[in-house]
Design a protein around this motif. Sequence first.
Motif, PDB file in Angstrom:
ATOM      1  N   VAL A 175      32.314  23.101  12.329  1.00  0.00           N
ATOM      2  CA  VAL A 175      31.933  24.108  13.141  1.00  0.00           C
ATOM      3  C   VAL A 175      32.391  25.465  12.571  1.00  0.00           C
ATOM      4  N   MET A 178      29.209  26.125  10.323  1.00  0.00           N
ATOM      5  CA  MET A 178      28.244  26.586  11.316  1.00  0.00           C
ATOM      6  C   MET A 178      28.603  28.120  11.688  1.00  0.00           C
ATOM      7  N   ARG A 179      29.715  28.390  12.296  1.00  0.00           N
ATOM      8  CA  ARG A 179      29.960  29.665  12.595  1.00  0.00           C
ATOM      9  C   ARG A 179      29.339  30.941  11.680  1.00  0.00           C
ATOM     10  N   TYR A 182      25.510  30.965  11.377  1.00  0.00           N
ATOM     11  CA  TYR A 182      25.043  31.518  12.701  1.00  0.00           C
ATOM     12  C   TYR A 182      25.282  33.264  12.776  1.00  0.00           C
ATOM     13  N   ALA A 206      27.602  27.920  17.530  1.00  0.00           N
ATOM     14  CA  ALA A 206      28.357  27.058  16.724  1.00  0.00           C
ATOM     15  C   ALA A 206      28.718  25.828  17.378  1.00  0.00           C
TER      16      ALA A 206
END
Length: 277
Positions: A175, A178-179, A182, A206
Motif C-alpha cells: 500500500v 501504491m500511495r 498515486y 491506495a
Amino acid sequence: MGQMKKFFERKQNRLIVAVAAAVIILLTAVLVTVAVTRKKKSYEQAVIEPPVETQTEAPTVTESDPETTTEPPTTERVPDTSAKSKTDKPSTKSDKDKSSDSGSKDKKPVINLGSIQLEGRWGMTEYISPSELFDGDFLAKTGFNKKLSVSTTYQFNSKKTFSITYEIHDANGYVAAMREAYTVYFKEAYPEWTAEELEKRADQSAWTEFWQICEAVIGVSGDAAEVTGTYSNDETTIYYQCDGVSFSETYVIKDKMLTLTGSSEGNDGYPIILSRW
C-alpha cells in the motif's frame, strides 16, 4: 506366424527328446539281455563243473563268510549314513519354514496410500506483476513496479479436517508503494491540489485499490482468507464439505508436489501446483 513357428520348434524338440529316450531304453534293454545271458552262462558252467572243484572252493567261502558278518565297519557305516540323511532333511525343512515365516512377517497390510500422502501442509507463493493489475498509462506515468506476493496453503489433517488459506504478504509495504505512485499520478493530473489534499487522496486511493485487488485475487476485502471444513478423498479426487456446501478437486501427487488439476466449480486457474511445506 511367429507363434506357429515357436509351436513347431517346441514340437520338434519334443520329438528329438522322445527319440533320444527310445534309444536309451533300447540300449538299456540290450545291456540287460547281455548281463542275463552272461549270468546264465556262468550258472550253467557252475552246474557242469565237477564236485571236486566245488569242494575246494567251499572252505574259502565258509572262511570268508564269518569275516564279512563280523566286520564292524560295514554294520556301523550303514546307520551313520542314514543318520546323516535324517538330520540333513529336517534342516532343509526348517530352512524352508523359516523362509516362509519371514515372508509372512514381511507382508504388510494394504493401506490407502493416497490418504496418507495427502495429509500434511501444502503451499505455493505467487508474485503478481503490476501489469496484471493496473492500467498501462498509470504504470507509465508513475513507474509503479512492485509485485504482489500471495500465498495459498492447503492443510489436510489425519482427523479428516482441512483448511485452505489465502494470504497477501506485506500488505502495508504494498500500500505504501501504491500511495507514492498515486501521489505522482494526482500531482500531474491535479496540480491545483494542496499537499495535504494530495496526500489524503493518494492514501485513500491506495487503500481502496488494495482492497479491490484482494477481492479479485483471494475473494475477500482483506489481506487473508480461510476456508475450513471436513474432507474425504480417494486416489484421484478430494471431496470437501464446508458449512453445508460441497465441492471437489481432482489431484495428482508426485514426490513432494501436489497438483490440483480441476474443480467441480470449474477449471479456470488450474492446474494449481503446491509443494509440501
